[in-house]
Write an enzyme that holds these catalytic residues in place. Structure first.
Site, short mmCIF file in Angstrom:
data_model
loop_
_atom_site.label_atom_id
_atom_site.label_comp_id
_atom_site.label_asym_id
_atom_site.label_seq_id
_atom_site.Cartn_x
_atom_site.Cartn_y
_atom_site.Cartn_z
N SER A 84 1.15 -2.42 -10.04
CA SER A 84 -0.12 -2.89 -10.70
C SER A 84 0.20 -2.45 -12.35
O SER A 84 0.65 -1.50 -12.44
CB SER A 84 -1.37 -2.35 -10.03
OG SER A 84 -2.46 -2.47 -10.68
N TYR B 223 -6.10 4.62 -6.09
CA TYR B 223 -5.24 3.40 -6.45
C TYR B 223 -4.32 3.55 -7.44
O TYR B 223 -2.98 3.34 -7.51
CB TYR B 223 -6.21 2.22 -6.86
CG TYR B 223 -5.56 0.75 -7.02
CD1 TYR B 223 -5.33 0.20 -5.84
CD2 TYR B 223 -5.14 0.26 -8.15
CE1 TYR B 223 -4.58 -1.18 -5.75
CE2 TYR B 223 -4.58 -0.73 -8.03
CZ TYR B 223 -4.31 -1.50 -7.11
OH TYR B 223 -3.70 -2.75 -7.15
P1 NAI Z 1 -5.23 -9.25 -0.76
O1 NAI Z 1 -6.43 -8.46 -0.15
O2 NAI Z 1 -5.50 -10.57 -0.92
O3 NAI Z 1 -4.12 -9.47 0.04
C1 NAI Z 1 -3.39 -7.97 0.52
C2 NAI Z 1 -2.77 -8.26 1.89
O4 NAI Z 1 -2.62 -7.02 2.52
C3 NAI Z 1 -3.90 -8.82 2.85
O5 NAI Z 1 -3.56 -9.87 3.81
C4 NAI Z 1 -4.19 -7.60 3.81
O6 NAI Z 1 -4.61 -7.98 5.18
C5 NAI Z 1 -2.94 -6.94 3.92
N1 NAI Z 1 -2.99 -5.55 4.27
C6 NAI Z 1 -3.82 -4.66 3.92
N2 NAI Z 1 -3.75 -3.31 4.53
C7 NAI Z 1 -2.34 -3.62 5.00
C8 NAI Z 1 -1.91 -2.56 5.99
N3 NAI Z 1 -2.30 -1.47 6.36
N4 NAI Z 1 -0.77 -3.15 6.59
C9 NAI Z 1 -0.19 -4.33 6.41
N5 NAI Z 1 -0.88 -5.32 5.58
C10 NAI Z 1 -2.00 -4.79 4.90
O7 NAI Z 1 -4.96 -8.63 -2.17
P2 NAI Z 1 -3.59 -8.95 -3.10
O8 NAI Z 1 -4.38 -8.88 -4.48
O9 NAI Z 1 -3.00 -10.09 -3.16
O10 NAI Z 1 -2.74 -7.74 -2.97
C11 NAI Z 1 -1.32 -7.66 -2.77
C12 NAI Z 1 -0.73 -6.66 -3.91
O11 NAI Z 1 -1.28 -7.03 -5.15
C13 NAI Z 1 -1.36 -5.16 -3.59
O12 NAI Z 1 -0.38 -4.04 -3.54
C14 NAI Z 1 -2.26 -5.04 -4.73
O13 NAI Z 1 -2.40 -3.29 -4.89
C15 NAI Z 1 -1.56 -5.67 -5.62
N6 NAI Z 1 -2.08 -6.06 -6.90
C16 NAI Z 1 -3.18 -6.98 -7.10
C17 NAI Z 1 -3.83 -7.21 -8.15
C18 NAI Z 1 -5.07 -8.09 -8.18
O14 NAI Z 1 -5.69 -8.31 -9.20
N7 NAI Z 1 -5.39 -8.81 -7.21
C19 NAI Z 1 -3.55 -6.61 -9.21
C20 NAI Z 1 -2.25 -5.70 -9.43
C21 NAI Z 1 -1.91 -5.57 -7.96
#
Ligand code: NAI
Length: 286
Positions: free
Chosen positions: A142, A155
């Site tokens: 991130s 985070y």
């Molecule tokens: P999201 O919540 O839409 O997707 C995250 C996915 O990870 C979900 O499907 C969730 O069920 C899964 N997950 C959560 N805990 C888990 C675990 N213990 N084991 C396996 N799967 C698990 O969120 P997003 O934004 O798509 O997140 C993906 C990555 O992107 C993360 O690492 C987040 O930190 C990163 N990120 C997101 C940003 C944003 O603005 N949305 C910005 C920068 C980084």
């Protein structure tokens, strides 16, 4: 990496947001997929939709913070396909508040998923990449891995760790005498996903008792939600990631708006002066 068709991509956190968009991107390049997520039903829905489009998909419900489960996911991937080529350690959760208000459970949960999830992914999958002499790792960090926004202590800590792990992994793979390896660390700003609703995936044993929930946590989630609305679409980010993998480029940064902040951070660091807002009491009205 420039050949994708027929190769195997592994994506964690594939049931939503960025992980889902990455899975769809790799499917569009005729890759075979091994997908993991802690949410079994949405994972199945994603897998079914991709299969309907003709993609080979292995979907394994997995908690990436649990090393045994990640080992089992790696074994299932190799049993299914006999190889894997592109590992995307992407699963993550967000949340926070002033650090002194956070519980041990808050820290364990965020570091467990965001940091240990990446560590387990590297430990379980990268030996196979090394043994086969080729492979690529994409870690989702991130812009919080390159800065220190307030209210996101665990985070930020997890994402800084993912940046340095990615840089170190790239250097170590580069030291191997033979092989074709690459690493990309994705450092996006806001992306429109469900991350503000991360609490849905917090395991019961790491939940705070109701009474401990402070209003500041809800405020952080609310502020996060509004900020995400201003963000880019996950599909746009996935396209940028594909280009970085093709170029074998280490960093993906998404928003020019962050560049002055990052430049200022580096300049204040080498000049040994405090970044704006770093001094205790700096934002105090009195
Ligand atoms: P999201 O919540 O839409 O997707 C995250 C996915 O990870 C979900 O499907 C969730 O069920 C899964 N997950 C959560 N805990 C888990 C675990 N213990 N084991 C396996 N799967 C698990 O969120 P997003 O934004 O798509 O997140 C993906 C990555 O992107 C993360 O690492 C987040 O930190 C990163 N990120 C997101 C940003 C944003 O603005 N949305 C910005 C920068 C980084």
């Amino acid at each position: 990496m420039d050949e994708f068709a027929g190769k195997v991509a592994v994506v964690t956190g594939a049931a939503s947001g960025i992980g889902r968009a990455l899975a769809e991107r790799w499917a569009g390049l005729d890759m075979k997929l091994a997908l993991a997520d802690i949410e079994a039903e949405p994972l199945d829905e994603v897998a079914e939709a991709l299969r309907a489009g003709g993609t080979d998909v292995l979907a394994v419900p997995t908690d990436v913070s649990d090393g045994d489960q990640v080992d089992a996911f790696a074994r299932a991937t190799l049993d299914e396909y006999g190889a894997m080529h592109l590992l995307c350690n992407n699963a993550g959760v967000g949340g926070g508040g002033p650090m002194w208000t956070l519980t041990e459970a808050d820290w364990r949960w965020v570091l467990g998923v965001n940091l240990w999830g990446v560590i387990h992914g590297i430990r379980a999958f990268v030996p196979h990449l090394v043994a086969q002499g080729e492979g690529y790792v994409v870690n989702t960090a991130s812009v919080a891995g390159l800065s220190s926004p307030p209210m996101l202590g665990p985070y930020n800590a997890s994402k800084h760790a993912v940046v340095t792990i990615s840089e170190t992994l790239r250097a170590e793979l580069g030291m191997l005498a033979d092989g074709d390896f690459g690493v990309t660390v994705v450092c996006p700003g806001w992306v429109r996903t469900r991350i503000a609703d991360s609490e849905r995936n917090r395991p019961d044993e790491l939940r705070n008792p109701e009474t401990e929930d402070s209003p500041s946590r809800d405020e952080v989630a609310g502020a996060l939600d509004s900020a995400l609305e201003t963000g880019m679409e996950p599909e746009e980010l996935a396209e940028m990631v594909e280009q970085a993998v093709r170029d074998e480029r280490l960093y993906v940064l998404t928003v020019d708006d962050w560049t002055p902040m990052l430049r200022e951070r580096l300049e204040t660091f080498v000049a040994e002066v405090d970044p704006p807002g770093a001094a205790a009491g700096a934002s105090s009205p009195d």
